[in-house]
Design a protein around this motif. Structure first.
Motif, PDB file in Angstrom:
ATOM      1  N   HIS A 118     -35.523  -3.892  52.983  1.00  0.00           N
ATOM      2  CA  HIS A 118     -35.793  -3.518  54.380  1.00  0.00           C
ATOM      3  C   HIS A 118     -34.532  -3.134  55.139  1.00  0.00           C
ATOM      4  O   HIS A 118     -34.602  -2.608  56.251  1.00  0.00           O
ATOM      5  N   GLY A 119     -33.391  -3.401  54.586  1.00  0.00           N
ATOM      6  CA  GLY A 119     -32.164  -3.069  55.289  1.00  0.00           C
ATOM      7  C   GLY A 119     -31.962  -3.943  56.509  1.00  0.00           C
ATOM      8  O   GLY A 119     -32.302  -5.130  56.512  1.00  0.00           O
ATOM      9  N   LEU A 120     -31.439  -3.355  57.556  1.00  0.00           N
ATOM     10  CA  LEU A 120     -31.174  -4.065  58.806  1.00  0.00           C
ATOM     11  C   LEU A 120     -32.222  -3.662  59.829  1.00  0.00           C
ATOM     12  O   LEU A 120     -32.396  -2.479  60.124  1.00  0.00           O
ATOM     13  N   ARG A 121     -32.891  -4.637  60.389  1.00  0.00           N
ATOM     14  CA  ARG A 121     -33.927  -4.358  61.381  1.00  0.00           C
ATOM     15  C   ARG A 121     -33.597  -5.078  62.684  1.00  0.00           C
ATOM     16  O   ARG A 121     -33.263  -6.266  62.696  1.00  0.00           O
ATOM     17  N   LEU A 122     -33.728  -4.360  63.776  1.00  0.00           N
ATOM     18  CA  LEU A 122     -33.364  -4.873  65.093  1.00  0.00           C
ATOM     19  C   LEU A 122     -34.420  -5.840  65.614  1.00  0.00           C
ATOM     20  O   LEU A 122     -35.609  -5.519  65.654  1.00  0.00           O
ATOM     21  N   ILE A 123     -33.958  -7.011  66.046  1.00  0.00           N
ATOM     22  CA  ILE A 123     -34.873  -8.023  66.581  1.00  0.00           C
ATOM     23  C   ILE A 123     -34.919  -7.941  68.108  1.00  0.00           C
ATOM     24  O   ILE A 123     -35.973  -7.760  68.715  1.00  0.00           O
ATOM     25  N   HIS A 124     -33.770  -8.118  68.729  1.00  0.00           N
ATOM     26  CA  HIS A 124     -33.614  -8.028  70.183  1.00  0.00           C
ATOM     27  C   HIS A 124     -32.218  -7.491  70.479  1.00  0.00           C
ATOM     28  O   HIS A 124     -31.327  -7.585  69.640  1.00  0.00           O
ATOM     29  N   TYR A 125     -32.061  -6.975  71.685  1.00  0.00           N
ATOM     30  CA  TYR A 125     -30.751  -6.530  72.089  1.00  0.00           C
ATOM     31  C   TYR A 125     -30.548  -6.792  73.578  1.00  0.00           C
ATOM     32  O   TYR A 125     -31.506  -7.091  74.309  1.00  0.00           O
ATOM     33  N   SER A 126     -29.295  -6.687  73.997  1.00  0.00           N
ATOM     34  CA  SER A 126     -28.944  -6.976  75.388  1.00  0.00           C
ATOM     35  C   SER A 126     -27.954  -5.947  75.898  1.00  0.00           C
ATOM     36  O   SER A 126     -26.970  -5.620  75.216  1.00  0.00           O
ATOM     37  N   TYR A 127     -28.215  -5.468  77.091  1.00  0.00           N
ATOM     38  CA  TYR A 127     -27.309  -4.512  77.731  1.00  0.00           C
ATOM     39  C   TYR A 127     -26.459  -5.166  78.822  1.00  0.00           C
ATOM     40  O   TYR A 127     -25.736  -4.481  79.535  1.00  0.00           O
ATOM     41  N   GLY A 128     -26.587  -6.469  78.959  1.00  0.00           N
ATOM     42  CA  GLY A 128     -25.801  -7.187  79.944  1.00  0.00           C
ATOM     43  C   GLY A 128     -26.398  -8.557  80.176  1.00  0.00           C
ATOM     44  O   GLY A 128     -27.437  -8.912  79.618  1.00  0.00           O
ATOM     45  N   VAL A 129     -25.738  -9.339  81.036  1.00  0.00           N
ATOM     46  CA  VAL A 129     -26.214 -10.680  81.336  1.00  0.00           C
ATOM     47  C   VAL A 129     -27.635 -10.614  81.886  1.00  0.00           C
ATOM     48  O   VAL A 129     -27.928  -9.831  82.805  1.00  0.00           O
ATOM     49  N   LYS A 130     -28.494 -11.396  81.285  1.00  0.00           N
ATOM     50  CA  LYS A 130     -29.904 -11.507  81.658  1.00  0.00           C
ATOM     51  C   LYS A 130     -30.666 -10.193  81.517  1.00  0.00           C
ATOM     52  O   LYS A 130     -31.766 -10.045  82.072  1.00  0.00           O
ATOM     53  N   ASP A 131     -30.110  -9.252  80.777  1.00  0.00           N
ATOM     54  CA  ASP A 131     -30.749  -7.962  80.554  1.00  0.00           C
ATOM     55  C   ASP A 131     -30.987  -7.790  79.066  1.00  0.00           C
ATOM     56  O   ASP A 131     -30.067  -7.428  78.322  1.00  0.00           O
ATOM     57  N   THR A 132     -32.212  -8.104  78.628  1.00  0.00           N
ATOM     58  CA  THR A 132     -32.524  -8.048  77.206  1.00  0.00           C
ATOM     59  C   THR A 132     -33.792  -7.239  76.973  1.00  0.00           C
ATOM     60  O   THR A 132     -34.588  -7.024  77.891  1.00  0.00           O
TER      61      THR A 132
END
Lengths: 112, 111
Positions: B41-55
């Motif tokens: 499956h390789g690498l799969r994105l679970i969650h990400y964040s663009y800043g504090v409290k921004d997910t």
């Protein structure tokens, strides 16, 4: 739908040979195409990257060739060495700071 | 890797228990990501964040939650671990134009 597809799934090359790994993508909005190298027990590390305004980029023994019309890009490793044996991932995104979509990775083995 | 630390490096947990993985960075990068790596499956994105409290959610977010209360820390929580969440988890950070820097990973086994 897999947006980034790598081929072949595995590759065995003799020392001194050329390793070629291919990647095809679906999303025409992608504008950043990196390759990552991963050794066992380690995280992937950025190897080389290209943007679609150039057709080729070379860094030492590593070259990316990019074909925008075919929506394909490839990694060429010249004079392959046993130390190049690793897993290689291609990836794509719509910007250098946007989330990357990765291919499934291929395992390269360079025989002495 | 310099500037990014994942903890723990290895963990074995029982099905149904909550688990929290930590990613800590010293680079002051805005963007942080959690991926899982599985054979085939390789690498799969679970969650990400663009800043504090921004997910935001990635492609395989079911069963996972994240929090980012400080720039330097990004936590991944498995609310109730299942065997399908046995995997290697990687955190990554990025700054504009420089691509990702990955941590060394956390190998999680759910028994």
């Amino acid at each position: 739908q897999q947006q980034v597809k790598q081929s072949p799934q595995s590759l065995i090359v003799q020392k001194g040979g050329i390793s070629i790994i291919n990647c095809a993508y679906e999303n025409t909005a992608f504008d950043y195409f990196p390759w990552y190298q991963q050794f066992p027990g380690k995280g992937p590390a950025l190897l080389i990257a290209i943007r679609p305004d150039v057709s080729e980029k070379k860094e030492g023994r590593f070259t990316i060739s990019f074909n925008k019309s075919a929506k394909q890009f490839s990694l060429h490793i010249m004079d392959s060495q046993p130390g190049d044996s690793a897993t290689y991932f291609c990836a794509a995104s719509t910007g250098a700071n946007s989330k990357l979509t990765f291919g499934k990775g291929i395992t390269l083995s360079v025989r002495p | 890797d310099a500037g990014i630390t994942q903890s723990p490096r290895h963990k074995v947990t029982e099905t149904g228990t909550p688990v929290t993985l930590r990613c800590h960075q010293t680079e002051n990068h805005r963007y942080m990501y959690w991926y899982r790596q599985d054979p085939g499956h390789g690498l799969r994105l679970i969650h990400y964040s663009y800043g504090v409290k921004d997910t935001d959610k990635g492609e395989v977010s079911d069963g996972y939650s994240v929090s980012r209360s400080k720039t330097e820390d990004f936590l991944l929580t498995l609310e109730s671990a299942t065997s399908s969440q046995t995997s290697v988890y990687f955190c990554a950070i990025s700054a504009r134009l420089y691509g990702y820097t990955f941590g060394s990973g956390t190998r999680l086994t759910v028994v």
